[in-house]
Design an enzyme around this catalytic site. Structure first.
Site, PDB file in Angstrom:
ATOM      1  N   HIS A 156      47.420  38.559  54.712  1.00  0.00           N
ATOM      2  CA  HIS A 156      47.343  39.835  53.983  1.00  0.00           C
ATOM      3  C   HIS A 156      46.054  39.894  53.149  1.00  0.00           C
ATOM      4  CE1 HIS A 156      49.371  43.080  51.404  1.00  0.00           C
ATOM      5  NE2 HIS A 156      48.291  42.762  50.722  1.00  0.00           N
ATOM      6  N   GLU A 157      45.796  38.823  52.390  1.00  0.00           N
ATOM      7  CA  GLU A 157      44.608  38.821  51.516  1.00  0.00           C
ATOM      8  C   GLU A 157      43.329  38.783  52.345  1.00  0.00           C
ATOM      9  OE1 GLU A 157      45.258  39.696  48.656  1.00  0.00           O
ATOM     10  OE2 GLU A 157      47.360  39.139  48.638  1.00  0.00           O
ATOM     11  N   GLN A 191      40.194  44.370  45.606  1.00  0.00           N
ATOM     12  CA  GLN A 191      41.240  45.051  44.831  1.00  0.00           C
ATOM     13  C   GLN A 191      40.864  45.205  43.367  1.00  0.00           C
ATOM     14  OE1 GLN A 191      44.527  42.383  46.623  1.00  0.00           O
ATOM     15  NE2 GLN A 191      45.549  44.289  46.056  1.00  0.00           N
ATOM     16  N   GLY A 244      49.344  37.492  45.317  1.00  0.00           N
ATOM     17  CA  GLY A 244      47.989  37.320  45.828  1.00  0.00           C
ATOM     18  C   GLY A 244      47.147  38.524  45.469  1.00  0.00           C
ATOM     19  N   HIS A 270      42.211  42.098  53.442  1.00  0.00           N
ATOM     20  CA  HIS A 270      41.524  42.904  52.422  1.00  0.00           C
ATOM     21  C   HIS A 270      40.009  42.721  52.495  1.00  0.00           C
ATOM     22  CE1 HIS A 270      44.539  44.849  49.926  1.00  0.00           C
ATOM     23  NE2 HIS A 270      45.241  43.734  49.809  1.00  0.00           N
ATOM     24  N   CYS A 275      51.812  45.568  48.150  1.00  0.00           N
ATOM     25  CA  CYS A 275      50.437  45.286  47.727  1.00  0.00           C
ATOM     26  C   CYS A 275      50.193  45.938  46.379  1.00  0.00           C
ATOM     27  CB  CYS A 275      49.477  45.853  48.777  1.00  0.00           C
ATOM     28  SG  CYS A 275      47.742  45.624  48.391  1.00  0.00           S
ATOM     29  N   LEU A 276      49.519  45.215  45.491  1.00  0.00           N
ATOM     30  CA  LEU A 276      49.196  45.779  44.171  1.00  0.00           C
ATOM     31  C   LEU A 276      48.358  47.046  44.289  1.00  0.00           C
ATOM     32  CD1 LEU A 276      48.297  42.481  42.271  1.00  0.00           C
ATOM     33  CD2 LEU A 276      50.329  43.888  41.925  1.00  0.00           C
TER      34      LEU A 276
HETATM   35 ZN    ZN Z   1      47.190  43.598  49.196  1.00  0.00          ZN
END
Ligand code: ZN
Length: 160
Positions: free
Chosen positions: A133-134, A52, A47, A137, A91-92
């Protein structure tokens, strides 16, 4: 295929609240395409949210490898949650770190697709976790803020 640069933890952009999309323009479509490319790059993510890649808009894309495939969410709103699950997240934007986070087991979410049509989705397990999670953000929240034991580990490191 176009990759976007990832914004990494420490950058204040990740702590801002994203604004809704007013109109689904070609720029938003390109953003969705680039976000998916960036997420799939080397199979790193399941995701990714627009902040991000440095865009403060309420958009995220998810593919947890289930029957849904790629799902795009524009102006998402979690409308119901129930149950609870606790598991590791990564997380990226927070490379090399992990911790355990408690999330709802089930979520119901509504959003717009890229055609501007509203849809509702009921999710459980990993997909529900990823949606939460997304969605965080978009409100400037990172998973490391929610560690159940207050600790953040290096990915792969023993917790014992
Ligand atoms: Zn993340």
């Amino acid at each position: 295929m176009a990759l976007r640069n990832l914004v990494i933890e420490g950058d204040p952009l990740l702590r801002k609240t994203s604004r809704p999309v007013d109109e689904i323009t070609p720029r938003i479509i390109k953003l969705l395409d680039d976000m998916a490319d960036t997420m799939y790059f080397e199979g790193r993510g399941i995701g990714i949210a627009a902040p991000q890649v440095g865009v403060l808009r309420r958009v995220f894309v998810i593919d947890v490898g289930d029957e849904h495939g790629l799902i795009e969410f524009i102006n998402p709103e979690i409308i119901e949650t129930s149950g609870s699950q606790t598991d590791h997240e990564g997380c990226l934007s927070v490379p090399g770190k992990t911790c355990e986070v408690e999330r709802p087991e089930h979520v119901k979410i509504k959003a717009l697709n890229r055609n501007g049509e509203e849809f509702e989705l009921e999710a459980e397990g990993l997909l529900a976790r990823c949606i939460c999670h997304e969605n965080d953000h978009l409100n400037g929240i990172l998973f490391i803020d929610k560690s159940v034991d207050g600790k953040v580990y290096k990915a792969g490191e023993s917790e014992e």
